[in-house]
Design an enzyme around this catalytic site. Structure first.
Site, PDB file in Angstrom:
ATOM      1  CG  HIS A  38      13.286  28.278  34.691  1.00  0.00           C
ATOM      2  ND1 HIS A  38      12.235  27.859  35.593  1.00  0.00           N
ATOM      3  CD2 HIS A  38      14.107  27.420  34.617  1.00  0.00           C
ATOM      4  CE1 HIS A  38      12.507  26.573  36.008  1.00  0.00           C
ATOM      5  NE2 HIS A  38      13.593  26.195  35.355  1.00  0.00           N
ATOM      6  CG  HIS A  41      15.018  28.048  39.316  1.00  0.00           C
ATOM      7  ND1 HIS A  41      15.527  28.077  37.731  1.00  0.00           N
ATOM      8  CD2 HIS A  41      15.631  26.836  39.536  1.00  0.00           C
ATOM      9  CE1 HIS A  41      16.056  26.849  37.552  1.00  0.00           C
ATOM     10  NE2 HIS A  41      16.018  26.225  38.628  1.00  0.00           N
ATOM     11  CD  GLN A 158      16.403  16.733  42.017  1.00  0.00           C
ATOM     12  OE1 GLN A 158      17.429  16.843  41.430  1.00  0.00           O
ATOM     13  NE2 GLN A 158      15.984  17.976  41.909  1.00  0.00           N
ATOM     14  CG  MET A 189       8.402  27.551  33.125  1.00  0.00           C
ATOM     15  SD  MET A 189       8.638  29.188  33.787  1.00  0.00           S
ATOM     16  CE  MET A 189       7.341  30.047  32.689  1.00  0.00           C
ATOM     17  CB  SER A 191      17.647  25.225  33.252  1.00  0.00           C
ATOM     18  OG  SER A 191      17.344  25.835  34.434  1.00  0.00           O
TER      19      SER A 191
HETATM   20  O1  PAF Z   1      17.208  20.120  40.470  1.00  0.00           O
HETATM   21  C1  PAF Z   1      18.273  20.621  40.412  1.00  0.00           C
HETATM   22  O2  PAF Z   1      18.534  21.596  39.972  1.00  0.00           O
HETATM   23  C2  PAF Z   1      19.521  19.578  40.800  1.00  0.00           C
HETATM   24  O3  PAF Z   1      19.319  18.301  40.632  1.00  0.00           O
HETATM   25  C3  PAF Z   1      19.745  20.168  42.260  1.00  0.00           C
HETATM   26  C4  PAF Z   1      18.839  19.659  43.030  1.00  0.00           C
HETATM   27  C5  PAF Z   1      20.232  21.634  42.475  1.00  0.00           C
HETATM   28  C6  PAF Z   1      21.096  19.415  42.861  1.00  0.00           C
HETATM   29  O4  PAF Z   1      22.328  19.506  41.878  1.00  0.00           O
END
Ligand code: PAF
Length: 283
Positions: A38, A41, A158, A189, A191
């Site tokens: 989206h 990204h 993360q 945003m 997914s």
């Molecule tokens: O944030 C994400 O889309 C996922 O956790 C990642 C960092 C691509 C790892 O699979």
């Protein structure tokens, strides 16, 4: 006219492609994704382009970061549209391994981090999650050997966990966070927003409103407890059930007592219907 990026599915093909794109010592930036791309990204890709000469995007829906009860099977997969977007952004290379390539038979190594991975936020509700993320992202880093790797701030814990891992393991990649992209009404945003029914979608921006209201109260000097309780109340009124709504230190993610103790960040995870949304905001 943009050209379709080089798309590779195997480790030997990836090595050859990397040799080719880094021939003139070009720097590379990796944008790890699970596809279903989206505008958020796209903003990561654009930041990657500003950081490095060549941009690699990985698309891999990583099974090890989903619990059996979670949405691995139903996670949106939109390959054709994803490649069209990456072509429009002039991405150089798409790394698209399958599960057997990433986790061959007999695969037996896990990267486990502490620090920001164990502060009691996402890890409390999704105990499997970070070991899946760090293991796959560690592999993506060693496979692609990028100079930079770009992650959205929307998944703030993360981002902190991956930054810690890259530093602790001397992976030689600079992890860069990118500002959250929001719809006009404030919904970050994601997914997973496609899971929201129209009624849930119309309630979802309350998440952003609750965080903004809490930021306002904290800046006005309200005690953390009262400001957080006010934010949580907004969400309950809007029909959310909360996993957490917390104020933490903006770097370590440790609990924090006052604005004087460092940068503050509000982090929230809340469920509306069957969908779990997470978001965060700096104070
Ligand atoms: O944030 C994400 O889309 C996922 O956790 C990642 C960092 C691509 C790892 O699979």
């Amino acid at each position: 006219m943009s050209r379709t990026p080089l798309i590779v599915h195997t480790i030997p093909a990836l090595r050859r492609a990397l040799d080719r794109i880094t021939k003139k010592n070009a720097t590379t930036a990796l944008v790890p994704t699970m596809g279903a791309l989206h505008d958020g990204h796209v903003s990561l890709v654009r930041l990657a382009k500003r950081r490095a000469r060549k941009v690699i995007v990985s698309i891999f829906v990583n099974p090890t970061q989903f619990a059996p009860s979670e949405d691995f099977n139903s996670y949106p997969r939109t390959w054709k549209a994803d490649i069209a977007r990456l072509t429009a952004e002039d991405v150089d290379l798409v790394w698209h391994p399958d599960v057997k390539t990433m986790y061959p038979d007999g695969f037996a190594t896990t990267i486990l981090t502490e620090g920001p991975a164990t502060v009691g936020l996402e890890d409390r509700f999704r105990p499997h999650f970070f070991r899946g993320v760090t293991t796959v992202v560690g592999k993506l880093f060693t496979q692609c050997r990028p100079d930079f790797a770009i992650f959205g701030e929307k998944d703030f814990q993360q981002l902190r966990v991956i930054t810690q891992m890259a530093r602790d393991l001397d992976l030689g990649v600079k992890v860069v966070g990118s500002r959250t992209v929001r719809d006009r009404d404030g919904l970050a945003m994601s997914s997973r927003n496609v899971y929201l029914s129209p009624v849930e979608r119309s309630a979802a921006p309350e998440l952003y409103r609750a965080m903004k209201e809490t930021v306002r109260r904290l800046r006005d000097g309200d005690p953390i407890e009262a400001a957080v309780a006010g934010g949580a109340e907004i969400l309950k009124m809007a029909g959310f059930t909360l996993d957490y709504f917390e104020v933490r230190h903006g770097e370590t993610l440790a609990p924090i007592a006052s604005l004087k103790d460092g940068p503050m960040r509000i982090l929230v995870a809340a469920n509306i219907g069957e969908t779990r949304l997470i978001d965060n905001l700096a104070v």
